[in-house]
Design a protein around this motif. Sequence first.
Motif, PDB file in Angstrom:
ATOM      1  N   SER A  91       0.999  -1.193   0.150  1.00 55.15           N
ATOM      2  CA  SER A  91       0.149  -0.261  -0.098  1.00 55.15           C
ATOM      3  C   SER A  91       0.895   1.423   0.010  1.00 55.15           C
ATOM      4  O   SER A  91       0.315   2.581  -0.305  1.00 55.15           O
ATOM      5  CB  SER A  91      -1.014   0.012   1.200  1.00 55.15           C
ATOM      6  N   HIS A  92       2.293   1.055   0.445  1.00 54.84           N
ATOM      7  CA  HIS A  92       3.101   2.173   0.368  1.00 54.84           C
ATOM      8  C   HIS A  92       4.008   2.333  -0.818  1.00 54.84           C
ATOM      9  O   HIS A  92       4.433   3.534  -1.208  1.00 54.84           O
ATOM     10  CB  HIS A  92       3.844   2.156   1.551  1.00 54.84           C
ATOM     11  N   PHE A  93       4.300   1.229  -1.321  1.00 56.61           N
ATOM     12  CA  PHE A  93       5.447   1.333  -2.482  1.00 56.61           C
ATOM     13  C   PHE A  93       4.708   0.287  -3.729  1.00 56.61           C
ATOM     14  O   PHE A  93       4.341  -0.676  -3.621  1.00 56.61           O
ATOM     15  CB  PHE A  93       6.516   0.582  -1.957  1.00 56.61           C
ATOM     16  N   ASP A  94       5.384   0.859  -4.714  1.00 51.13           N
ATOM     17  CA  ASP A  94       5.150   0.083  -6.082  1.00 51.13           C
ATOM     18  C   ASP A  94       6.330  -1.009  -6.589  1.00 51.13           C
ATOM     19  O   ASP A  94       7.294  -1.014  -5.779  1.00 51.13           O
ATOM     20  CB  ASP A  94       4.861   1.000  -7.389  1.00 51.13           C
ATOM     21  N   GLN A  95       6.175  -1.605  -7.581  1.00 48.99           N
ATOM     22  CA  GLN A  95       7.208  -2.641  -7.866  1.00 48.99           C
ATOM     23  C   GLN A  95       8.540  -1.968  -8.152  1.00 48.99           C
ATOM     24  O   GLN A  95       9.401  -2.615  -7.682  1.00 48.99           O
ATOM     25  CB  GLN A  95       6.746  -3.356  -9.194  1.00 48.99           C
ATOM     26  N   VAL A  96       8.560  -0.872  -8.680  1.00 45.26           N
ATOM     27  CA  VAL A  96       9.974  -0.216  -8.986  1.00 45.26           C
ATOM     28  C   VAL A  96      10.407   0.169  -7.699  1.00 45.26           C
ATOM     29  O   VAL A  96      11.849  -0.185  -7.334  1.00 45.26           O
ATOM     30  CB  VAL A  96       9.788   0.841 -10.033  1.00 45.26           C
ATOM     31  N   ALA A 129      23.721   7.301   1.599  1.00 43.90           N
ATOM     32  CA  ALA A 129      23.276   8.789   1.345  1.00 43.90           C
ATOM     33  C   ALA A 129      22.856   8.877  -0.209  1.00 43.90           C
ATOM     34  O   ALA A 129      21.699   9.607  -0.275  1.00 43.90           O
ATOM     35  CB  ALA A 129      24.297   9.640   1.937  1.00 43.90           C
ATOM     36  N   PHE A 130      23.612   8.279  -1.032  1.00 44.96           N
ATOM     37  CA  PHE A 130      23.098   8.139  -2.484  1.00 44.96           C
ATOM     38  C   PHE A 130      21.731   7.591  -2.493  1.00 44.96           C
ATOM     39  O   PHE A 130      20.733   8.110  -3.104  1.00 44.96           O
ATOM     40  CB  PHE A 130      24.294   7.500  -3.277  1.00 44.96           C
ATOM     41  N   PHE A 131      21.695   6.483  -1.760  1.00 45.82           N
ATOM     42  CA  PHE A 131      20.317   5.705  -2.132  1.00 45.82           C
ATOM     43  C   PHE A 131      19.121   6.581  -1.322  1.00 45.82           C
ATOM     44  O   PHE A 131      18.025   6.632  -2.061  1.00 45.82           O
ATOM     45  CB  PHE A 131      20.423   4.359  -1.251  1.00 45.82           C
ATOM     46  N   TYR A 132      19.547   7.049  -0.278  1.00 42.89           N
ATOM     47  CA  TYR A 132      18.362   7.700   0.229  1.00 42.89           C
ATOM     48  C   TYR A 132      18.035   9.289  -0.298  1.00 42.89           C
ATOM     49  O   TYR A 132      17.098   9.914  -0.079  1.00 42.89           O
ATOM     50  CB  TYR A 132      18.628   7.887   1.808  1.00 42.89           C
ATOM     51  N   ASN A 133      18.654   9.668  -0.912  1.00 38.17           N
ATOM     52  CA  ASN A 133      18.833  10.738  -2.000  1.00 38.17           C
ATOM     53  C   ASN A 133      17.868  10.439  -3.251  1.00 38.17           C
ATOM     54  O   ASN A 133      17.608  11.547  -4.065  1.00 38.17           O
ATOM     55  CB  ASN A 133      19.988  11.614  -2.306  1.00 38.17           C
ATOM     56  N   SER A 134      17.834   9.202  -3.612  1.00 34.39           N
ATOM     57  CA  SER A 134      17.125   8.675  -4.820  1.00 34.39           C
ATOM     58  C   SER A 134      15.507   9.028  -4.407  1.00 34.39           C
ATOM     59  O   SER A 134      15.155   8.927  -3.587  1.00 34.39           O
ATOM     60  CB  SER A 134      17.324   7.186  -5.140  1.00 34.39           C
ATOM     61  N   SER A 135      15.003   8.746  -5.819  1.00 34.08           N
ATOM     62  CA  SER A 135      13.406   8.853  -5.412  1.00 34.08           C
ATOM     63  C   SER A 135      12.936   7.943  -4.510  1.00 34.08           C
ATOM     64  O   SER A 135      11.839   8.058  -3.647  1.00 34.08           O
ATOM     65  CB  SER A 135      12.655   8.920  -6.951  1.00 34.08           C
ATOM     66  N   THR A 136      13.388   6.594  -4.421  1.00 33.94           N
ATOM     67  CA  THR A 136      12.776   5.414  -3.773  1.00 33.94           C
ATOM     68  C   THR A 136      13.258   5.899  -2.246  1.00 33.94           C
ATOM     69  O   THR A 136      12.373   5.749  -1.137  1.00 33.94           O
ATOM     70  CB  THR A 136      13.335   4.003  -4.377  1.00 33.94           C
ATOM     71  N   GLY A 137      14.437   6.161  -2.030  1.00 32.46           N
ATOM     72  CA  GLY A 137      14.976   6.395  -0.763  1.00 32.46           C
ATOM     73  C   GLY A 137      14.226   7.943  -0.090  1.00 32.46           C
ATOM     74  O   GLY A 137      13.804   7.766   1.050  1.00 32.46           O
ATOM     75  N   LEU A 141      11.879   7.694   3.344  1.00 30.67           N
ATOM     76  CA  LEU A 141      11.800   8.678   4.486  1.00 30.67           C
ATOM     77  C   LEU A 141      10.472   9.333   4.454  1.00 30.67           C
ATOM     78  O   LEU A 141      10.221   9.643   5.881  1.00 30.67           O
ATOM     79  CB  LEU A 141      13.038   9.576   4.009  1.00 30.67           C
ATOM     80  N   GLN A 142       9.844   9.538   3.462  1.00 31.36           N
ATOM     81  CA  GLN A 142       8.692  10.378   3.402  1.00 31.36           C
ATOM     82  C   GLN A 142       7.551   9.277   4.146  1.00 31.36           C
ATOM     83  O   GLN A 142       6.752  10.002   4.853  1.00 31.36           O
ATOM     84  CB  GLN A 142       8.021  10.689   2.137  1.00 31.36           C
ATOM     85  N   GLU A 143       7.304   8.241   3.870  1.00 34.12           N
ATOM     86  CA  GLU A 143       6.448   7.243   4.274  1.00 34.12           C
ATOM     87  C   GLU A 143       6.893   6.538   5.686  1.00 34.12           C
ATOM     88  O   GLU A 143       6.225   5.597   6.068  1.00 34.12           O
ATOM     89  CB  GLU A 143       6.238   6.222   3.200  1.00 34.12           C
ATOM     90  N   SER A 144       7.994   6.821   6.273  1.00 35.54           N
ATOM     91  CA  SER A 144       8.627   6.078   7.256  1.00 35.54           C
ATOM     92  C   SER A 144       7.682   6.214   8.614  1.00 35.54           C
ATOM     93  O   SER A 144       7.430   5.184   9.182  1.00 35.54           O
ATOM     94  CB  SER A 144       9.967   6.444   7.655  1.00 35.54           C
ATOM     95  N   ASP A 145       7.263   7.460   8.871  1.00 31.84           N
ATOM     96  CA  ASP A 145       6.422   7.476  10.057  1.00 31.84           C
ATOM     97  C   ASP A 145       5.070   6.690   9.962  1.00 31.84           C
ATOM     98  O   ASP A 145       4.804   5.831  10.887  1.00 31.84           O
ATOM     99  CB  ASP A 145       6.085   9.023  10.346  1.00 31.84           C
TER     100      ASP A 145
END
Length: 177
Positions: A91-96, A129-137, A141-145
């Motif tokens: 419900s939070h993430f897609d396949q990509v 840091a590179f991963f968490y600066n990607s759109s998925t990362g 972070l946006q969905e974490s809470d």
Amino acid sequence: MKYKCFSLVLFLIFSLQSVAQESTLTESVTRYLNINGTTEQYEHAVSSLLVMLKQQYASKNVPDTVWEELSEQKPTAINQIKAMLVSTYRSHFDQVEINDMIKFYETPTGQQMIKDQTKLTQDDRDKMAFFYNSSTGKKILQESDVLNQSVSEISENWSRALYKSMTTRLAEKGYDL
């Protein structure tokens, strides 16, 4: 008539494709939960619950065969929690996004994050840091809470139900606290 048959065939193709995509996403989330250490954490939780129950029931002289029978519930319990978590992640993430998460956690940096974050090298921190600066990362972070809240509620309900199930089985065999 041909139009109706053609429409029906198209509908069936799209329906089957949708089911296949859902199945693939479910499989990917399950794989992600296995790779990122989540499955292992819940396996440990079941083992810890059994240890706690053995301590609580120590004066009841519960035979090892009963404890072995309760231990056999572990795979079912793990499959139940994973099914609930898969639903939440879907419900939070897609396949990509799930694929990106899998790719990251399959790397030595991702695995080191799971094992011991204090041993991350500067190169590992840069990759993280590179991963968490990607759109998925960023989405993680946006969905974490919200995701953490959902996972917490699922975990509490699951562990409560598992405890109740095991104590009920013990009671059915004549071992009450």
